[in-house]
Design a protein around this motif. Structure first.
Motif: not given
Length: 687
Positions: A108-113
């Motif tokens: 979910e944090i990888r969506g920060e890209i």
């Protein structure tokens, strides 16, 4: 929150995350994980600053490529085995209790890209604070309760539906402030650097696609765009829908095709349509399993996407389903006037990537039977809800496909061939296909037999015409919503449709199937198998998840005969049969769809073939239930499965009197008036 408050909260979150690398406040078992994810978030912050300040635009191509590679490197195939995004590795390193949950959190944090490139500071703040909340739970006790961590993640998904999901809906129907459209229309498309502005993973496919399109003449690019947009416009004309009522078109495509999309946008504007071009979802709140709906770059690792397809299984319950439906309902109601302006999607697909056969991992989240029921309920109710605001009888679509360089050394030649396939003479096909329809309209059922090792033996029951002079069973499909030209199709009568559908190798929704076998009784799937896995039960689960979409059974929603032998010869000539997208492959032989009919949500719209006859076979005994209870009528899926010509022994129409009219024999068209379809096939004799 106002912009100042968001900025303050974001800054506080970053300052706190910077401290994690200097602390020793969580158990040694989890320290590496939290430090790793914290470092990733700080990388994201650096990118955000570059974009915000404008310094990003001054970077050389090599600098952009290095950042792009760094952001995606740990989920690439060569590094994924030791990535905390891999549930198998996370469970091994962090324990069975927490591994799945923390792998999900990092995913979910990888969506920060995406959020960094789009400067969505609120989204970044929400994700950072979620990470910190979980981290602080591990600070308070060496091993916090699993339920407590699960609850944190659950309430994140539930609480922020009215941000992520509501914004997603608005992105789909409102072209204002469209991030991608601004790049497409204003960037220097001669400079590779523009591709890295989207924040998607950029592989050689996207780079070489953009470079190849630069070699094409403006006339060729215009021709490609014209076919795409004219197919969209024609879709409204042939179904009698009023395009002038609409003002928004959704463009979905893969990066690298901007040189074609730009003139397409111009064409749509001449039709009175503005583009809404939204990114394929990156959050569990808005994703639909592993499917990519929207614009996208390269898929960095399909196994990663597959491993996280059922992340909702970590916490899906009835309360969450109702919460999501409430947000859908309130958002569409708030924007109902804008929703009514939405004309539908115009999709550009790509093909040619290495076929993907996923590994099923025990550590990856799965939906329980109860959750499968809830998921189906959500799909059904959300589909009904969307149709209230974006009416099926008023919208349309179009789909076209082009290859990517990964298809092989013959890429330029294949690309040219696909341009030719996509622009074949529709009038010629219309005449030949009408000959086939005239034969089919005489039938009580159609018999389809496989050849050699192909086990297909199917009987497809046909609709009974009341007035053969004015009505027809099959639609004469030329190049409108489904490009290229080349098929006739119908909604079969389920009762009496039975037998075995078999394909030796097929590629559906980016997944490969070997020896796929579906058995039908009264038009419904009653058994299924494939040889992808050593354990037959793994194969059944694979089909159930990805073809049946978790349903116990699905009906045969479509029977069609593809007539595009030119596409078939191209596939054989270059050895790319299994790489052809279903959009083209379905025109290369008979195909059968499981799921909804081709007319779902618009069955009552009157549709006519070019000869003036009305197409009346649009319903079946399941879809007709929409008049009583739409939840029983629609499945929100439609998967086409094609049998290639070389695996066919016969397609034969059987009349009520028992007369047999053979359309295709031993892979060749034999019905009088269809002989021209065999001309391209002669080239195979010299290959």
């Amino acid at each position: 929150m106002d912009e100042k408050q968001i900025k303050e909260r974001y800054t506080l979150s970053i300052e706190r995350i910077k401290e994690i690398g200097t602390e020793d406040s969580v158990g040694t078992e989890y320290k590496a994980y939290f430090e790793y994810v914290a470092a990733f978030i700080l990388q994201i912050d650096q990118v955000r600053e570059l974009v915000e300040s404008g310094a990003w635009d001054e970077l050389p191509l090599a600098g952009m490529q290095e950042i792009n590679r760094t952001l995606y490197q740990d989920i690439l195939e060569e590094h994924y085995e030791t990535s905390f995004a891999n549930p198998e590795y996370a469970v091994k390193e962090l324990s069975a209790d927490y591994g799945q949950l923390l792998a999900f959190l990092y995913t979910e944090i990888r969506g920060e890209i995406a959020y960094a490139y789009e400067q969505k500071l609120l989204y970044l703040t929400i994700c950072n604070e979620l990470f910190l909340e979980v981290y602080h739970s591990f600070e308070e006790t060496e091993k916090p309760g699993v339920k407590g961590i699960r609850d944190i993640l659950y309430w994140y998904v539930s609480d922020y539906c009215d941000v992520f999901l509501a914004d997603r809906i608005q992105e789909q129907i409102d072209p204002a402030g469209c991030f991608a459209a601004e790049i497409i229309q204003n960037a220097d498309l001669e400079d590779d650097r523009y591709l890295y502005r989207f924040g998607e993973y950029v592989s050689e496919n996207e780079l070489e696609t953009a470079r190849h399109l630069r070699t094409l003449s403006p006339e060729t690019l215009r021709k490609m765009a014209d076919v795409y947009t004219e197919g969209y416009r024609t879709g409204f004309v042939v179904t009698g829908k009023d395009l002038s009522k609409k003002s928004v078109v959704n463009i979905r495509y893969t990066l690298g095709f901007e040189s074609m999309i730009r003139p397409a946008v111009e064409n749509f504007k001449k039709m009175g349509l503005k583009p809404a071009i939204y990114r394929a979802a990156v959050s569990v709140i808005t994703k639909k399993e592993q499917y990519k709906i929207g614009y996208l770059g390269a898929i960095a690792n399909k196994q990663y996407e597959y491993d996280h397809r059922a992340d909702l299984g970590l916490f899906l319950d009835k309360r969450l389903v109702e919460r999501r439906l409430d947000v859908l309902r309130s958002t569409y109601e708030k924007h109902k006037e804008q929703a009514a302006q939405f004309a539908g999607p115009a999709v550009l697909e790509t093909f040619g990537e290495k076929p993907f056969a996923p590994e099923t991992k025990a550590e990856a989240p799965v939906l329980s039977e109860k959750q499968r029921d809830l998921s189906r309920m959500y799909e059904s109710k959300s589909g009904q809800l969307v149709n209230q605001y974006i009416k099926g009888e008023e919208r349309s679509f179009t789909i076209i496909a082009y290859p990517v360089p990964e298809i092989g050394a013959d890429y330029p030649a294949i690309f040219d061939e696909v341009i030719r396939i996509n622009t074949l003479d529709a009038a010629k096909y219309e005449q030949v296909q009408q000959k086939i329809i005239d034969a089919l309209d005489q039938g009580e059922y159609v018999r389809i037999l496989g050849k050699g090792d192909n086990q297909t033996e199917l009987k497809v029951q046909l609709y009974h015409l009341q007035d053969a002079g004015k009505e027809t069973i099959f639609e004469n499909c030329v190049a409108d919503v489904n490009i290229p030209v080349g098929e006739v199709f119908t909604s079969p009568v389920l009762e009496g449709t039975e037998g075995v559908l078999f394909v030796s190798r097929v590629y559906l929704n980016e997944l490969q199937y070997r020896d796929l076998k579906l058995t039908f009784r009264d038009g419904k799937v009653v058994d299924y198998s494939c040889s992808n896995f050593e354990n037959p039960e793994d194969g059944r689960a694979y089909i159930r998840d990805n073809i049946l979409h978790s349903h116990e059974t699905l009906p045969m929603g479509e029977f069609a005969i593809g007539t595009n032998t030119t596409a078939y010869v191209t596939a054989k000539k270059y050895g790319i049969e299994e790489k052809m997208p279903i959009l083209i492959a379905e025109k290369m032989g008979p195909h059968f769809a499981v799921g909804d009919t081709c007319y779902s949500w618009s069955e009552d719209t009157r549709v006519y073939n070019p000869n003036g006859k009305e197409i009346v076979a649009k319903d079946n005994s399941i879809s007709i239930l929409r008049r009583e209870d739409p939840t029983k009528a629609y499945f929100q899926c439609h998967t086409d499965i094609t049998i290639p010509y070389e695996e066919l022994e016969e397609i034969c129409v059987v009349t009520k009197e028992g007369k047999e009219i053979i359309i295709l024999k031993s892979g060749r068209f034999v019905l009088e008036g269809t002989e021209d379809l065999n001309e391209p096939l002669k080239e195979l004799e010299t290959i």
